[in-house]
Scaffold this active site. Structure first.
Site, short mmCIF file in Angstrom:
data_model
loop_
_atom_site.label_atom_id
_atom_site.label_comp_id
_atom_site.label_asym_id
_atom_site.label_seq_id
_atom_site.Cartn_x
_atom_site.Cartn_y
_atom_site.Cartn_z
N ASN A 25 0.89 -1.17 0.00
CA ASN A 25 0.00 0.00 0.00
C ASN A 25 0.93 1.22 0.00
O ASN A 25 1.54 1.55 1.02
CB ASN A 25 -0.88 -0.09 1.26
CG ASN A 25 -1.67 1.17 1.55
OD1 ASN A 25 -1.36 2.24 1.05
ND2 ASN A 25 -2.68 1.03 2.39
N VAL A 26 1.05 1.83 -1.19
CA VAL A 26 2.08 2.85 -1.41
C VAL A 26 1.92 4.03 -0.44
O VAL A 26 2.90 4.54 0.12
CB VAL A 26 2.02 3.34 -2.88
CG1 VAL A 26 3.02 4.45 -3.13
CG2 VAL A 26 2.24 2.18 -3.83
N ALA A 27 0.68 4.46 -0.20
CA ALA A 27 0.46 5.61 0.69
C ALA A 27 0.89 5.28 2.11
O ALA A 27 1.59 6.06 2.76
CB ALA A 27 -1.00 6.02 0.66
N SER A 28 0.50 4.10 2.61
CA SER A 28 0.88 3.71 3.97
C SER A 28 2.40 3.63 4.09
O SER A 28 2.99 4.14 5.04
CB SER A 28 0.23 2.36 4.32
OG SER A 28 0.95 1.68 5.31
N ARG A 138 -4.32 -5.86 11.03
CA ARG A 138 -5.70 -6.00 10.57
C ARG A 138 -6.32 -7.34 11.00
O ARG A 138 -7.53 -7.45 11.14
CB ARG A 138 -5.78 -5.79 9.05
CG ARG A 138 -5.21 -4.42 8.64
CD ARG A 138 -5.96 -3.76 7.54
NE ARG A 138 -7.33 -3.45 7.92
CZ ARG A 138 -8.24 -2.92 7.09
NH1 ARG A 138 -7.89 -2.67 5.84
NH2 ARG A 138 -9.46 -2.67 7.50
N GLU A 174 -10.16 -10.26 2.28
CA GLU A 174 -10.15 -8.82 2.61
C GLU A 174 -11.53 -8.20 2.43
O GLU A 174 -11.68 -6.99 2.31
CB GLU A 174 -9.10 -8.11 1.76
CG GLU A 174 -7.68 -8.63 1.96
CD GLU A 174 -6.87 -7.90 3.04
OE1 GLU A 174 -6.99 -6.68 3.16
OE2 GLU A 174 -6.11 -8.57 3.77
N HIS A 253 -5.98 -3.79 -3.24
CA HIS A 253 -7.36 -4.30 -3.27
C HIS A 253 -7.95 -3.95 -4.63
O HIS A 253 -7.59 -2.92 -5.22
CB HIS A 253 -8.24 -3.63 -2.21
CG HIS A 253 -7.93 -3.99 -0.80
ND1 HIS A 253 -7.89 -3.08 0.22
CD2 HIS A 253 -7.67 -5.20 -0.22
CE1 HIS A 253 -7.61 -3.68 1.36
NE2 HIS A 253 -7.47 -4.96 1.12
N ASP A 255 -10.71 -2.60 -5.11
CA ASP A 255 -11.41 -1.31 -5.08
C ASP A 255 -10.49 -0.11 -5.22
O ASP A 255 -10.91 1.03 -5.14
CB ASP A 255 -12.33 -1.20 -3.84
CG ASP A 255 -11.57 -1.03 -2.52
OD1 ASP A 255 -10.33 -0.95 -2.52
OD2 ASP A 255 -12.25 -0.96 -1.47
N ASN A 366 -3.02 6.91 4.55
CA ASN A 366 -2.82 5.50 4.90
C ASN A 366 -3.39 4.59 3.81
O ASN A 366 -3.56 3.39 4.02
CB ASN A 366 -3.48 5.17 6.23
CG ASN A 366 -2.46 5.09 7.37
OD1 ASN A 366 -1.28 4.87 7.13
ND2 ASN A 366 -2.92 5.27 8.59
N CYS A 372 -13.04 3.00 0.53
CA CYS A 372 -12.51 2.14 1.60
C CYS A 372 -13.25 2.39 2.90
O CYS A 372 -13.37 1.50 3.74
CB CYS A 372 -11.04 2.45 1.89
SG CYS A 372 -9.94 2.18 0.53
O1 SUG Z 1 -5.28 -2.47 4.63
N1 SUG Z 1 -4.06 0.71 5.42
C1 SUG Z 1 -5.15 -0.12 4.95
C2 SUG Z 1 -5.96 0.61 3.91
C3 SUG Z 1 -7.19 -0.15 3.54
C4 SUG Z 1 -7.92 0.45 2.39
N2 SUG Z 1 -9.09 -0.26 2.13
C5 SUG Z 1 -9.59 -0.54 0.91
N3 SUG Z 1 -8.88 -0.41 -0.18
N4 SUG Z 1 -10.76 -1.05 0.84
C6 SUG Z 1 -4.64 -1.44 4.38
O2 SUG Z 1 -3.64 -1.41 3.65
C7 SUG Z 1 -2.26 1.40 6.90
C8 SUG Z 1 -2.00 1.50 8.38
C9 SUG Z 1 -0.70 2.16 8.71
O3 SUG Z 1 0.24 2.09 7.92
O4 SUG Z 1 -0.61 2.79 9.79
C10 SUG Z 1 -3.38 0.43 6.51
O5 SUG Z 1 -3.61 -0.53 7.21
#
Ligand code: SUG
Length: 449
Positions: A25-28, A138, A174, A253, A255, A366, A372
């Protein structure tokens, strides 16, 4: 049968922070270590809910989870008083402390998979909480998620709750982030598109078609098991593999690269490994003509898709047959994306007639966009009246929740604050009050003792 979609948004929890926990997850991954603002995050979420409620869409709310999850730290061998457990984890295993503090339950699209009653053989709405076993932070969610869903959808004549799938890589699940129901009117029977990233058993060659860089979080076997639990038949389901190159580009994901609503499937050309077969099968199984809206890579690059979260939009039905696309503010910051929205989506031959921009930046950092943050549940009027608790948003509930956030939430959380025992206390006080306001009864571990 007439039915309506209710979007249940997750409230951003008091420990919302940036810990870089989500691989792929690039943003996280890029925002880990930043200072967060839980209060702003929660208010951004509430304002999104309120504006959609004001525009006439049915809006629900789901509570956050008990964090820090000190019980999880105890399970991992930390002992002593709560402050001692937190201090030891901070010193000896800071990555575990970060995980048990995550407010990740805000992304309720991952809470579970739902089958509405028109599609289920027993005429009930079916729920399976997602095991979220791909990441430790998670994996901590499904037990409480299950209790919250059972507390709200309590009426056994109308709602059926299934076990979480075995939390092992073969059944990595998920939830609704990889599931889309396509239909005519919501109350008409629909076809369920399940998108998976890898296959666990059987096909040895499938490994060649799996992502190389980032993990595939959903298995075919998990999707098939959920469909089986809900009584869905072959004629009602399509299983499609996500494009491995998309996963490697940060599409963790489905979505993040596709959104469907009613008969419309808005998707990027890189969404599915076998696009033609996926569309053909949907067309063959759907009772109403599919309206595919395909965005080619020349219009929106993978980088733009992942950075803007264009496809993590909410696509909402209006009474006149048109649809509204609720996009995150980041879409305005990418010229190619904004141009595509204006010149291609809005001007194109499809029901999308309006675009609404929402600021959910605290969540976006995140990797969580508008889609989401919500769990879609299609309900008939009778099912909606059978809900328990005060979870459907009204003006008064919005005001109550806003005041509650302003009273209990911090406006700054740095990584070192996560070990603060005061934060844990504040969080429990806030959640105890919340369950009373939402009339949910006891759903958190600290309330069940
Ligand atoms: O599971 N981010 C979540 C984002 C979920 C997005 N949901 C959907 N696409 N439906 C994940 O990757 C980051 C938490 C952190 O880095 O602190 C995080 O869990």
């Amino acid at each position: 049968m007439s039915a309506q979609e209710v979007n249940f948004d997750g409230l951003v929890g008091p420990t919302h922070n940036y810990s870089g926990l989500a691989v792929g997850n690039v943003a996280s991954m890029s925002h880990g270590g930043l200072v967060s603002n839980p209060r702003e995050g929660a208010l951004q979420g509430l304002l999104k809910m309120k504006s959609l409620m004001d525009a006439g869409y049915a809006q629900g709310v789901l509570p956050p989870q008990q964090r820090p999850d000190i019980g999880a730290l105890r399970d991992l061998g930390f002992s002593g008083s709560n402050p001692e457990v937190l201090a030891r984890a901070a010193k000896e295993a800071p990555q575990l402390l970060r995980a048990v503090c995550s407010a990740s339950s805000m992304w309720t699209a991952n809470a579970g998979t739902i089958t509405p009653s028109p599609d289920a053989p027993d005429g009930r709405v079916h729920f399976t909480p997602a095991n979220l076993q791909s990441s430790f932070h998670r994996y901590l969610e499904p037990a409480t998620t299950g209790r919250v869903l059972q507390a709200i959808f309590r009426d056994e004549e109308r709602f059926a709750h299934h076990s979480v799938l075995p939390a092992t890589p073969a059944f990595a699940d998920e939830g609704a982030a990889n599931h889309t129901r396509l239909c005519g009117e919501y109350g008409e029977p629909g076809v369920h598109l399940f998108v998976y990233g890898r296959q666990a058993f059987g096909d040895v060659r499938s490994g060649e078609r799996e992502p190389k860089r980032y993990p595939a979080r959903q298995t075919l076997e998990a999707s098939q098991a959920v469909a089986r639990q809900h009584g869905l038949t072959d004629a009602q389901t399509v299983f499609a593999q996500q494009h491995p190159e998309a996963i490697d580009a940060g599409v963790f994901h489905n979505d993040v690269i596709a959104v469907g609503n009613g008969p419309v499937l808005l998707y990027h050309e890189m969404a599915f490994l076998d696009e033609a077969r996926t569309l053909d099968e949907l067309r063959a199984k759907m009772a109403t003509p599919l309206i595919p809206v395909r965005v080619p890579v020349e219009a929106v690059s993978m980088e733009d898709a992942v950075a803007s979260y264009l496809f993590n939009s909410q696509l909402l039905s209006n009474p006149d047959g048109t649809m509204t696309l609720v996009v995150p503010g980041e879409c305005q910051e990418r010229e190619a994306v904004w141009r595509t929205i204006q010149d291609y989506l809005l001007a194109g031959h499809n029901p999308i007639s309006e675009v609404v921009v929402k600021d959910v930046k605290q969540s976006m950092r995140n990797g969580g966009g508008p889609a989401c943050l919500r769990l879609r549940v299609v309900l008939t009027d009778a099912e909606r009246s059978a809900l328990t608790g005060r979870v459907l948003l009204t003006e008064t509930l919005f005001e109550d929740l806003t005041a509650w956030v302003n009273r209990h939430y911090r406006d700054r959380l740095a990584p070192e604050d996560l070990a603060d025992p005061q934060l844990a206390e504040e969080s429990l006080t806030a959640l105890d009050e919340l369950t009373q306001r939402l009339k949910l009864g006891a759903v958190y571990p600290f309330q069940l003792k």
